[in-house]
Design an enzyme around this catalytic site. Structure first.
Site, PDB file in Angstrom:
ATOM      1  N   SER A 137      -4.750   3.951 -17.143  1.00 17.38           N
ATOM      2  CA  SER A 137      -3.718   3.543 -16.011  1.00 17.38           C
ATOM      3  C   SER A 137      -3.479   4.559 -14.960  1.00 17.38           C
ATOM      4  O   SER A 137      -3.874   5.767 -15.162  1.00 17.38           O
ATOM      5  CB  SER A 137      -2.441   2.880 -16.573  1.00 17.38           C
ATOM      6  OG  SER A 137      -1.676   4.013 -17.206  1.00 17.38           O
ATOM      7  N   LYS A 146       0.953  -1.270   0.125  1.00 21.31           N
ATOM      8  CA  LYS A 146       0.075  -0.151  -0.066  1.00 21.31           C
ATOM      9  C   LYS A 146       0.861   1.009   0.027  1.00 21.31           C
ATOM     10  O   LYS A 146       1.989   1.301   0.779  1.00 21.31           O
ATOM     11  CB  LYS A 146      -0.808   0.047   1.162  1.00 21.31           C
ATOM     12  CG  LYS A 146      -1.633   1.293   1.430  1.00 21.31           C
ATOM     13  CD  LYS A 146      -2.766   1.209   2.524  1.00 21.31           C
ATOM     14  CE  LYS A 146      -1.932   1.261   3.982  1.00 21.31           C
ATOM     15  NZ  LYS A 146      -3.128   1.553   5.127  1.00 21.31           N
ATOM     16  N   TYR A 194      -4.346  -0.351 -13.781  1.00 22.06           N
ATOM     17  CA  TYR A 194      -2.876  -0.803 -13.676  1.00 22.06           C
ATOM     18  C   TYR A 194      -1.991   0.193 -13.356  1.00 22.06           C
ATOM     19  O   TYR A 194      -1.899   1.190 -13.915  1.00 22.06           O
ATOM     20  CB  TYR A 194      -2.566  -1.863 -14.739  1.00 22.06           C
ATOM     21  CG  TYR A 194      -2.711  -1.016 -16.090  1.00 22.06           C
ATOM     22  CD1 TYR A 194      -1.376  -0.532 -16.738  1.00 22.06           C
ATOM     23  CD2 TYR A 194      -3.947  -0.953 -16.888  1.00 22.06           C
ATOM     24  CE1 TYR A 194      -1.551  -0.086 -18.001  1.00 22.06           C
ATOM     25  CE2 TYR A 194      -3.850  -0.120 -17.920  1.00 22.06           C
ATOM     26  CZ  TYR A 194      -2.740   0.081 -18.635  1.00 22.06           C
ATOM     27  OH  TYR A 194      -2.853   0.821 -19.715  1.00 22.06           O
TER      28      TYR A 194
END
Length: 116
Positions: free
Chosen positions: A25, A9, A58
């Site tokens: 993205s 994270k 992504y």
């Protein structure tokens, strides 16, 4: 049993750009990607602390040392420059391994730079 859990994270980064006319993205400073062990093209889940949006896309590599966090394509509509995000990646492990796994947590400064 295999379970999905938090792998890494990046906590509370600031959006530096939003580019609607891009393929898609999130572009992330390579220093942050390395610190969080997130690789290019890895699926990430993003939470926008400012408006509550939660979405997946992504990761792509941004220029190292710049603090870049840029939402591209349709996700650019889910943020404003200056919004605070949490970027998470997940992995799957057998239950016994998962119980021992410690996620990588990255806490950058207010300019999206790694704390020294």
């Amino acid at each position: 049993m295999i379970i999905e859990l938090l792998k890494s994270k990046i906590h509370r980064v600031k959006v530096t750009q939003a580019e609607l006319n891009y393929v898609g993205s999130i572009t992330i400073d390579e220093d942050l990607l390395d610190a969080a062990n997130i690789i290019p093209n890895e699926k990430v889940q993003i939470v926008n602390n400012n408006n509550g949006e939660r979405f997946e896309t992504y990761a792509i590599k941004g220029e190292r040392g710049t603090g870049t966090v840029c939402l591209n394509g349709a996700t650019a509509r889910k943020v404003q420059v200056g919004d605070i995000l949490i970027i998470m990646s997940f992995g799957s492990l057998p239950m016994e391994e998962a119980k021992k796994y410690k996620p990588i947590l990255v806490f950058p400064d207010d300019n999206n730079r790694l704390l020294k």
